[in-house]
Write a protein that holds these residues in place. Structure first.
Motif, PDB file in Angstrom:
ATOM      1  N   SER A 265      27.961  -0.420  40.299  1.00  0.00           N
ATOM      2  CA  SER A 265      26.639   0.198  40.374  1.00  0.00           C
ATOM      3  C   SER A 265      25.565  -0.748  39.837  1.00  0.00           C
ATOM      4  CB  SER A 265      26.643   1.504  39.585  1.00  0.00           C
ATOM      5  OG  SER A 265      25.367   2.071  39.570  1.00  0.00           O
ATOM      6  N   ILE A 266      25.823  -1.346  38.695  1.00  0.00           N
ATOM      7  CA  ILE A 266      24.875  -2.299  38.100  1.00  0.00           C
ATOM      8  C   ILE A 266      24.771  -3.555  38.950  1.00  0.00           C
ATOM      9  CG2 ILE A 266      24.464  -3.797  36.098  1.00  0.00           C
ATOM     10  CD1 ILE A 266      25.853  -1.568  34.420  1.00  0.00           C
ATOM     11  N   TYR A 267      25.919  -4.066  39.406  1.00  0.00           N
ATOM     12  CA  TYR A 267      25.974  -5.286  40.208  1.00  0.00           C
ATOM     13  C   TYR A 267      25.204  -5.125  41.518  1.00  0.00           C
ATOM     14  CZ  TYR A 267      28.122  -9.147  42.846  1.00  0.00           C
ATOM     15  OH  TYR A 267      28.341 -10.269  43.591  1.00  0.00           O
ATOM     16  N   PHE A 268      25.482  -4.027  42.247  1.00  0.00           N
ATOM     17  CA  PHE A 268      24.799  -3.807  43.518  1.00  0.00           C
ATOM     18  C   PHE A 268      23.316  -3.524  43.316  1.00  0.00           C
ATOM     19  CE2 PHE A 268      29.047  -2.533  45.510  1.00  0.00           C
ATOM     20  CZ  PHE A 268      29.200  -3.774  46.121  1.00  0.00           C
ATOM     21  N   ASP A 269      22.972  -2.811  42.268  1.00  0.00           N
ATOM     22  CA  ASP A 269      21.555  -2.544  41.981  1.00  0.00           C
ATOM     23  C   ASP A 269      20.806  -3.855  41.762  1.00  0.00           C
ATOM     24  OD1 ASP A 269      19.366  -0.701  41.469  1.00  0.00           O
ATOM     25  OD2 ASP A 269      19.510  -1.373  39.383  1.00  0.00           O
ATOM     26  N   ALA A 270      21.418  -4.790  41.032  1.00  0.00           N
ATOM     27  CA  ALA A 270      20.780  -6.092  40.783  1.00  0.00           C
ATOM     28  C   ALA A 270      20.619  -6.887  42.073  1.00  0.00           C
ATOM     29  CB  ALA A 270      21.604  -6.893  39.773  1.00  0.00           C
ATOM     30  N   ARG A 271      21.471  -6.630  43.051  1.00  0.00           N
ATOM     31  CA  ARG A 271      21.395  -7.311  44.350  1.00  0.00           C
ATOM     32  C   ARG A 271      20.523  -6.561  45.343  1.00  0.00           C
ATOM     33  NH1 ARG A 271      26.473 -10.806  45.650  1.00  0.00           N
ATOM     34  NH2 ARG A 271      25.341 -10.834  47.598  1.00  0.00           N
ATOM     35  N   GLY A 272      19.937  -5.435  44.898  1.00  0.00           N
ATOM     36  CA  GLY A 272      19.055  -4.663  45.768  1.00  0.00           C
ATOM     37  C   GLY A 272      19.783  -3.707  46.699  1.00  0.00           C
TER      38      GLY A 272
END
Length: 78
Positions: free
Chosen positions: A55-62
């Motif tokens: 969730s954090i990883y994908f959020d940082a990638r938009g």
């Protein structure tokens, strides 16, 4: 690389020198987290920990929405 001015040597790790398939890097992170153990080991991130990280990883990638079940299935195949 050799720097003749400072007479020092530097090493480059080309493993992470280019963009890789994102989920491959995620699995590499999880395995490092668990000291490269068997993915079924008790210290490998739990499903809840994996989803939190993703969730954090994908959020940082938009990437705002991702299919959790499909993503976890893909991670198990890598």
């Amino acid at each position: 690389l050799y720097d003749s001015v400072s007479k020092s040597i530097s090493f480059i790790d080309f493993e992470y020198a280019d963009v890789n398939y994102a989920l491959f890097d995620v699995v590499a992170h999880f395995r490092t987290y668990a000291a490269n153990c068997d993915p079924h080991s008790s210290i490998y991130p739990t499903q809840e920990e994996q989803l939190h990280f993703l969730s954090i990883y994908f959020d940082a990638r938009g990437i705002k929405n991702f299919d959790e079940e499909k993503t976890l299935h893909i991670l198990q195949q890598i």
